[in-house]
Design a protein around this motif. Structure first.
Motif, PDB file in Angstrom:
ATOM      1  N   GLY A 124       0.738  -1.246  -0.056  1.00  0.00           N
ATOM      2  CA  GLY A 124      -0.054   0.126   0.262  1.00  0.00           C
ATOM      3  C   GLY A 124       1.092   1.435   0.041  1.00  0.00           C
ATOM      4  O   GLY A 124       0.422   2.252  -0.497  1.00  0.00           O
ATOM      5  N   LEU A 125       1.983   1.229   0.601  1.00  0.00           N
ATOM      6  CA  LEU A 125       2.850   2.452   0.631  1.00  0.00           C
ATOM      7  C   LEU A 125       3.610   2.636  -0.837  1.00  0.00           C
ATOM      8  O   LEU A 125       3.532   3.897  -1.147  1.00  0.00           O
ATOM      9  CB  LEU A 125       4.020   1.995   1.475  1.00  0.00           C
ATOM     10  CG  LEU A 125       5.271   3.076   1.557  1.00  0.00           C
ATOM     11  CD1 LEU A 125       4.522   4.492   2.118  1.00  0.00           C
ATOM     12  CD2 LEU A 125       6.439   2.791   2.538  1.00  0.00           C
ATOM     13  N   VAL A 126       3.852   1.531  -1.457  1.00  0.00           N
ATOM     14  CA  VAL A 126       4.267   1.655  -2.769  1.00  0.00           C
ATOM     15  C   VAL A 126       3.275   2.430  -3.900  1.00  0.00           C
ATOM     16  O   VAL A 126       3.622   3.163  -4.515  1.00  0.00           O
ATOM     17  CB  VAL A 126       4.784   0.363  -3.546  1.00  0.00           C
ATOM     18  CG1 VAL A 126       5.231   0.596  -4.836  1.00  0.00           C
ATOM     19  CG2 VAL A 126       5.932  -0.072  -2.541  1.00  0.00           C
ATOM     20  N   LEU A 127       2.094   2.067  -3.576  1.00  0.00           N
ATOM     21  CA  LEU A 127       0.768   2.315  -4.567  1.00  0.00           C
ATOM     22  C   LEU A 127       0.731   3.849  -3.882  1.00  0.00           C
ATOM     23  O   LEU A 127       0.287   4.780  -4.947  1.00  0.00           O
ATOM     24  CB  LEU A 127      -0.108   1.526  -4.119  1.00  0.00           C
ATOM     25  CG  LEU A 127      -0.197   0.300  -5.120  1.00  0.00           C
ATOM     26  CD1 LEU A 127      -1.571  -0.793  -4.591  1.00  0.00           C
ATOM     27  CD2 LEU A 127      -0.012   0.413  -6.518  1.00  0.00           C
ATOM     28  N   ALA A 128       0.767   4.077  -2.659  1.00  0.00           N
ATOM     29  CA  ALA A 128       0.588   5.562  -2.321  1.00  0.00           C
ATOM     30  C   ALA A 128       1.502   6.561  -2.673  1.00  0.00           C
ATOM     31  O   ALA A 128       1.233   7.892  -2.538  1.00  0.00           O
ATOM     32  CB  ALA A 128       0.145   5.598  -0.764  1.00  0.00           C
ATOM     33  N   ALA A 129       2.720   6.043  -2.884  1.00  0.00           N
ATOM     34  CA  ALA A 129       3.680   7.124  -3.137  1.00  0.00           C
ATOM     35  C   ALA A 129       3.557   7.632  -4.630  1.00  0.00           C
ATOM     36  O   ALA A 129       3.544   6.978  -5.606  1.00  0.00           O
ATOM     37  CB  ALA A 129       5.386   6.260  -3.000  1.00  0.00           C
ATOM     38  N   ASN A 130       3.491   9.027  -4.707  1.00  0.00           N
ATOM     39  CA  ASN A 130       3.477   9.631  -6.337  1.00  0.00           C
ATOM     40  C   ASN A 130       4.648   9.261  -6.973  1.00  0.00           C
ATOM     41  O   ASN A 130       4.591   9.961  -7.984  1.00  0.00           O
ATOM     42  CB  ASN A 130       3.029  11.014  -5.934  1.00  0.00           C
ATOM     43  CG  ASN A 130       1.495  11.274  -5.513  1.00  0.00           C
ATOM     44  OD1 ASN A 130       0.781  10.081  -5.788  1.00  0.00           O
ATOM     45  ND2 ASN A 130       0.912  12.374  -5.342  1.00  0.00           N
TER      46      ASN A 130
END
Length: 502
Positions: A124-130
């Motif tokens: 989820g962090l990888v996907l949340a990073a712009n």
């Protein structure tokens, strides 16, 4: 008299103003100076346990994490997150020892640092990073928590505990934060995560220190130092939307306006840097996005729609996600059409080579898959995900002995990888090579922190008559090393985890 008193007060006020101006100017000048590395005088954490004991603690901790969280052992995704993490460790002048970066296949927006340099990053962090710099910012922050030994300081008052008990406590706290207090407690045999969670929560000073070192690491690694403040600010604003269900990162790493402002001020010292996202970052995000859909049909519909309307950041990554979705939906011929386009534009990209080989196998063209993978391995021998894919293809083609040989070559490149040891055990079992099964089952036990069972398993391997002389010599050397480690632990008698000298 009144005039004299007034004169004294005015003079005092002027002196105070001059003093404040001088201090302010001096502080500004100091802030512009480069960071100066002072000699390592040790810390209170060194009194809790030695570095070797912390490494052992990390293995036991990691075993608990694997029991409770879906650690994602995908070779391509693991290789990406490890490569990014390694670049940050190399840029951090305070980093020492081994670091292990791993992905957790959950949509949670968070990351955590465990003992022994184990750093978990949620999908989820990888996907949340712009941007890749935002992801690197969080990882650099966690690396700093490890290098400054914040976790050991938090548990300093538990120095009377042995490694197994302390690993349970730390795992309970981490799992209680990432999953739920109930899940954390259940995973560690009844240890109450909620009761000890506050021990692992980093103090405000620790967070500031991790931010400071993390921003410096970001800049040295060539990333945008403003990415940390930008990511914090975006998550903080998102809290208004999430309300009580705020991103987990905000609960374990509280973000304040002061902290964001401080991060911006530190980033100013390095200046903004425009760095394009790597293709590896974009492809990993696409793979995670595809996996985020419960049903393959939903994933196919999503990528089909984004490609049709042109709503994507990168067409290559979006087409890769579409091909993966079609593969999961068992539409192999359609997926092959997509992979052909991807390979035509990027013939040396490991993700596309592996996908194409998997589709060839699914379409019954195993020889073609083996030929292409064999050629790719010869061209790029250091790309271990390609070699693992080749071993998988050999296994699918009914050649387990060759798969074992290939995987053993990979292990020499990447020692200490539990997933690789497990693959060797599976392949050796099919090949009927019991000595290799025993040997690498022992290696897997050791990596996971089970020293005594690992020794017994290695002794079993050594008793096999069919073990070649060269392998027997390696096993004996390994066994001697582990027995010495076991004797050292017995000498300690599972005593408190203190350094040899206070």
């Amino acid at each position: 008299m009144r005039i004299r008193t007034l004169f004294i007060r005015v003079r005092g006020a002027l002196l105070l103003l001059l003093l404040l101006a001088f201090v302010s100017r001096a502080a500004a000048e100091i802030d512009r100076l480069p960071d100066i590395r002072l000699p390592d005088m040790g810390s209170s954490a060194d009194r809790v346990m030695t570095r070797s004991a912390e490494a052992r603690l990390g293995k036991v901790f990691m075993r608990q994490v694997r029991k409770a969280l879906p650690v994602w052992d995908d070779p391509l995704a693991s290789d990406y997150i490890e490569t990014l993490g390694r670049s940050l460790v190399e840029a951090d002048e305070t980093a020492a020892g081994r670091f292990t970066f791993f992905l957790i296949d959950q949509p949670t927006v968070n990351a955590f640092a465990g003992p022994g340099g184990y750093i978990g990053v949620y999908g989820g962090l990888v996907l949340a990073a712009n941007s890749e710099s935002e992801l690197a910012a969080v990882m650099a922050h966690e690396v700093a928590h490890v290098t400054q030994r914040h976790l050991m300081r938090a548990f300093e008052d538990q120095s009377r505990l042995g490694i197994p008990t302390m690993a349970l406590m730390i795992a309970a706290a981490v799992l209680g934060a990432q999953v739920s207090p109930d899940a954390g407690a259940a995973a560690v045999a009844g240890v109450q995560a909620a009761a000890i969670q506050r021990r692992i929560n980093f103090t405000r000073e620790n967070e500031r220190e991790a931010d400071r070192i993390g921003i410096q690491t970001l800049a040295r690694a060539g990333h945008d130092p403003f990415a940390m403040a930008g990511f914090f600010d975006r998550l903080s604003k998102a809290t208004r939307v999430y309300e009580t269900n705020a991103p987990e990162f905000l609960r374990t790493h509280p973000v304040t306006a002061e902290r964001i402002a401080d991060s911006l001020g530190r980033a100013e010292r390095f200046g903004a840097r425009q760095r394009p996202d790597s293709l590896g970052f974009l492809l990993t995000r696409a793979k995670l996005r595809e996996r985020s859909y419960q049903r393959a049909e939903q994933s196919v519909a999503h990528f089909n729609e984004t490609l049709r309307k042109g709503r994507f950041r990168d067409e290559v990554a979006e087409r890769y996600g579409y091909a993966l979705a079609l593969q999961r939906a068992r539409r192999f011929r359609d997926a092959k059409n997509q992979s052909d386009q991807l390979l035509a534009g990027h013939p040396s990209q490991a993700e596309f080579i592996i996908l194409d080989a998997e589709l060839n196998v699914s379409l019954g063209e195993r020889e073609t898959a083996l030929s292409h993978l064999r050629q790719s391995v010869s061209l790029f021998p250091s790309q271990w995900p390609l070699r693992v894919a080749y071993a998988d293809a050999l296994l699918a083609a009914g050649e387990p002995a060759r798969a074992v040989s290939e995987l053993r070559s990979v292990v020499r490149l990447r020692p200490g990888n539990a997933m690789l040891y497990d693959k060797i055990v599976q392949a050796a079992t099919q090949a009927g090579d019991q000595a290799t099964v025993d040997r690498f089952r022992a290696e897997k036990l050791y990596v996971e922190g089970d020293l005594e069972p690992a020794i017994r398993q290695l002794e079993l391997a050594l008793r096999r008559r069919e073990v070649p002389y060269h392998d027997a010599a390696q096993i004996q050397a390994r066994l001697d090393l582990w027995r010495e480690e076991e004797r050292e632990e017995q000498r300690r008698g599972n005593q408190p985890l203190r350094a040899a000298s206070p």
